[in-house]
Design an enzyme around this catalytic site. Structure first.
Site, PDB file in Angstrom:
ATOM      1  CG  ASP A 351      23.303  37.370  32.125  1.00 34.50           C
ATOM      2  OD1 ASP A 351      23.121  36.205  31.732  1.00 34.50           O
ATOM      3  OD2 ASP A 351      22.579  37.935  32.954  1.00 34.50           O
ATOM      4  CG  ASP A 545      21.639  40.910  36.381  1.00 35.35           C
ATOM      5  OD1 ASP A 545      22.385  40.010  36.800  1.00 35.35           O
ATOM      6  OD2 ASP A 545      20.450  40.722  36.082  1.00 35.35           O
TER       7      ASP A 545
END
Lengths: 650, 70
Positions: A351, A545
């Site tokens: 990401d 995350d």
């Protein structure tokens, strides 16, 4: 006064186990050494110290406490196993020693040769083996025990102007803790006064101290360095970060690594099979050779040589050592399965925001056709009504004491914001929004292009359809992102970055990080689908995350959730990183592989041992005592080999 | 569904752990049981109707002591 011991750390179970084996070991050998001496003199040097029937009586007398007193737990457990059909390791040892001991009683009749000395020696060696194994297992769990002991015991609380020292159990959420330089932070909280740096290495693996000031969160069990802090307690007891980590590590221990399944299956049927094999071996030898004594000896060898322990310990010990090593570095394995899957992973998807980048955008460039100050004032007045990280960056940069009054404020998702200051219609956002509002942006385009080429996000500020200027915001990449990705490329991984950013910005960030494959313009909810598409080419690990990419983490074969400080998305990942650094992710991959190699080695040795040793015993080539020593060594070697994992520098 | 953690003493080999696992799984209402020899713990996932005593009995049946149930 509280009684002593109430708040003492619970002594780990290993210690009492080791102590108990140690006593049994010492006492067993005190009685076994004379037996061994008698046997050695008699059999090897042909020196008879005590004449015949008496020597058997002496051995039986000396051997009794070894087998039936110091070895009572083994005998009892083993016999119970035999009667309830829950056969275990002890069943084999109990049967082996009892049979051997009983031969001593029958030897007076001349029917069989006396093996009673062997009974004591088997039990003594078994006890010794168990002691060494328990110690090695204790070593295997040392990191995890250290984690348990990490928590503070006492806490200084401010009550009015008074400092009161209270036990940690009595601390409540909302209390104000006073933490002096060099002290351990008792529990999780938020700094309300003071500045300091805090060493968080023990829970996050981050080696550099972290600066803390008002508003920052601190983690219990970390060490305050040079300043005094007043911290408001936010979490206590089982809610704290440390408690979560410990729980995670413990839960992971209970999960199974698929490769262990076969070994587990074998272990569950192992003992009954060995029992049957021992009986068959005994009958076979007795009928074929007619030598009852020899048949008993061989049968006992088969009973005591078989070792399901090595098989059963192969995976858990390696997992224990490995997860302990991980915990020390801020790497938490949630599922044992991830360790095995990791070796199949070919593609690693990152990401962007908060993973490759710091996740904290900052204003980097401003182009203004009015004064820069006025532009920021207008922008910040609108943006402070938005929660978006980019909005936060602009508000921070403007550092206004008072915002202008904004009416009819609207957030236009994925495009920007709009509202009115006085009578003026303000629009702040990307090119798309300007196009929608039919605002001519031609004079700002050169600025936009330069900034976007550098991977920055740009916001155009317009008042009454006229462009006032633009603000560029960038989320810098983390210091070690490039190093980490380089590392992964060297190991032959395919890396892909996934982001909601536009192609240009995404490419620029990817270039800085060293990633060539980029999937841009992906809405958060589409990330999991993109992961699925990449899975068509093989196993995929996703690093994120865990906040807006939880579905992608779940979809991937191995989800690695990165956190910073106390905000870790524990549920989202198979592997959780306490430290928000990509090098941590690289370490977790390397550690998974190393653990898996250890597991395979251990299983190999355990299988190899049993497949070689059992036939030798059946063939009558191993004396029962040698068989017992070999058995003890096999499980010790597995546990010791797991401990060797620590030698790996990861 | 609930998760129960059982601390067990007296296990010292892998077949002990697999025996306890087997015995726990036989208790009706127990969905999943996994025993860790290293941590001397059993993690049991069971229906809410399963009582602490039933689980304790299942462990005791195999010859091991329960030190605590959480």
């Amino acid at each position: 006064m509280k009684s002593r011991g109430e708040h003492d750390p619970v002594s780990p179970p290993e210690d009492s186990e080791i102590r108990s084996w140690k006593w049994r070991l010492i006492l067993s050998w005190i009685f076994t050494i004379p037996i061994a001496a008698l046997m050695i003199f008699e059999r090897i040097f042909d020196i008879v110290l005590i004449d015949m029937p008496y020597s058997v009586i002496v051995i039986l007398a000396l051997g009794f406490p070894v087998v039936f007193i110091f070895g009572w737990e083994t005998i009892r457990g083993g016999l119970r196993g035999l009667f309830t059909a829950y056969f275990n390791m002890d069943s084999l040892i109990a049967l082996g020693t009892i049979i051997a001991y009983v031969t001593g009683l029958f030897s007076f009749s001349g029917l069989v040769q006396d093996y009673s000395g062997v009974a004591a020696m088997i039990m003594a060696f078994f006890t010794t083996g168990k002691y060494v194994e328990a110690k090695a297992r204790g070593r295997a769990s040392q990191e995890i025990r250290k984690l348990l002991e990490l928590g503070a015991k006492k806490c200084t609380i401010l009550r009015g102007n008074k400092e009161v020292e209270i036990p940690i159990e009595e601390v409540k959420v909302g209390d104000l803790m006073l933490i002096k330089p060099g002290e351990k932070i008792p529990t999780d909280g938020i700094v309300v006064k003071g500045e300091s740096s805090v060493d968080e290495s023990m829970v996050t693996g981050e080696s550099l101290p972290i600066d803390k000031m008002k508003g920052h969160t601190v983690i219990g069990a970390t060490i305050n360095q040079d300043g005094t802090l007043v911290v408001k307690v936010t979490k206590v007891g089982s809610e704290t970060f440390l408690a979560h980590i410990i729980q995670l590590v413990e839960e992971a221990q209970g999960t199974k690594v698929p490769i262990q399944k076969l070994a587990d299956k074998i272990t569950s049927v192992f003992v009954p099979i060995i029992l049957a094999l021992a009986v068959l071996t005994f009958l076979n030898w007795w009928l074929l050779s007619g030598d009852l004594s020899r048949a008993i000896g061989v049968g006992v060898s088969v009973l005591v040589i078989a070792c399901p322990c090595a098989l059963g310990l192969a995976t858990p010990t390696a997992l224990m050592v490995g997860s302990g090593m991980g915990a020390k570095r801020g790497i938490l394995f949630r599922k044992g399965e991830a360790i095995q899957t990791m070796k199949e992973v070919k593609t690693i998807i990152f990401d962007k925001t908060g993973t490759i980048t710091q996740g904290k955008p900052q204003v980097t460039n401003i182009k203004s056709f009015i004064s820069e100050k006025s532009l920021l004032e207008i922008a910040a007045s609108l943006e402070h009504l938005s929660e978006h990280p980019i909005a936060r960056a602009i508000v921070n940069r403007a550092a206004l004491r008072r915002f202008a009054n904004v009416t009819s404020f609207k957030i236009l998702r994925g495009r920007g914001v709009e509202g009115k200051i006085g009578r003026n219609a303000i629009v702040i956002g990307n090119r798309l929004l300007m196009k929608e509002r039919k605002i001519n942006i031609s004079k700002i385009i050169p600025f936009l292009e330069i900034c976007e080429g550098e991977g920055k996000t740009t916001l155009i500020v317009a008042r009454d359809k006229k462009v006032l200027g633009a603000i560029a915001v960038a989320d810098a990449i983390k210091e070690d992102s490039q190093q980490a990705i380089n590392f992964l490329h060297q190991q032959g991984y395919r890396t892909v970055m996934i982001t909601g950013d536009n192609e240009k910005t995404a490419r620029a960030i990817a270039r800085q990080a060293g990633i060539t494959e980029v999937i841009a313009n992906v809405l958060p909810e589409e990330k999991a689908k993109k992961v699925e598409e990449l899975q068509k080419h093989g196993m995929v690990a996703f690093i994120g995350d865990g906040i807006n990419d939880a579905p992608a983490l779940k979809q991937s074969n191995v989800g690695i959730a990165m956190g910073t400080g106390t905000d870790i998305a524990i549920e989202a990942g198979d592997i959780v990183l306490a430290r928000g650094s990509l090098m941590g992710a690289v370490q977790s991959i390397a550690l998974s592989k190393a653990i898996f190699v250890k597991i395979k080695q251990n299983l190999f040795w355990a299988f190899a041992y049993n497949t070689v040793a059992i036939p030798l015993a059946v063939a009558g080539l191993l004396h029962p005592i040698i068989a017992e020593i070999a058995m003890a060594l096999s499980s010790i070697s597995v546990v010791s080999n797991a401990n060797l994992l620590r030698r790996k520098m990861i | 569904m609930k998760k129960v953690k059982i601390l067990i003493e007296g296990m010292h080999c892998a077949s002990c752990a697999s025996n306890i696992e087997r015995s726990l799984k036989k208790v009706s209402g127990v969905k999943e049981a996994s025993v860790s020899l290293m941590l001397k713990k059993a993690m049991v996932e069971a229906e809410d109707t399963v009582t602490k005593e039933e689980l304790e009995k299942a462990v005791a049946r195999t010859g091991y002591r329960v030190t605590r149930v959480e």
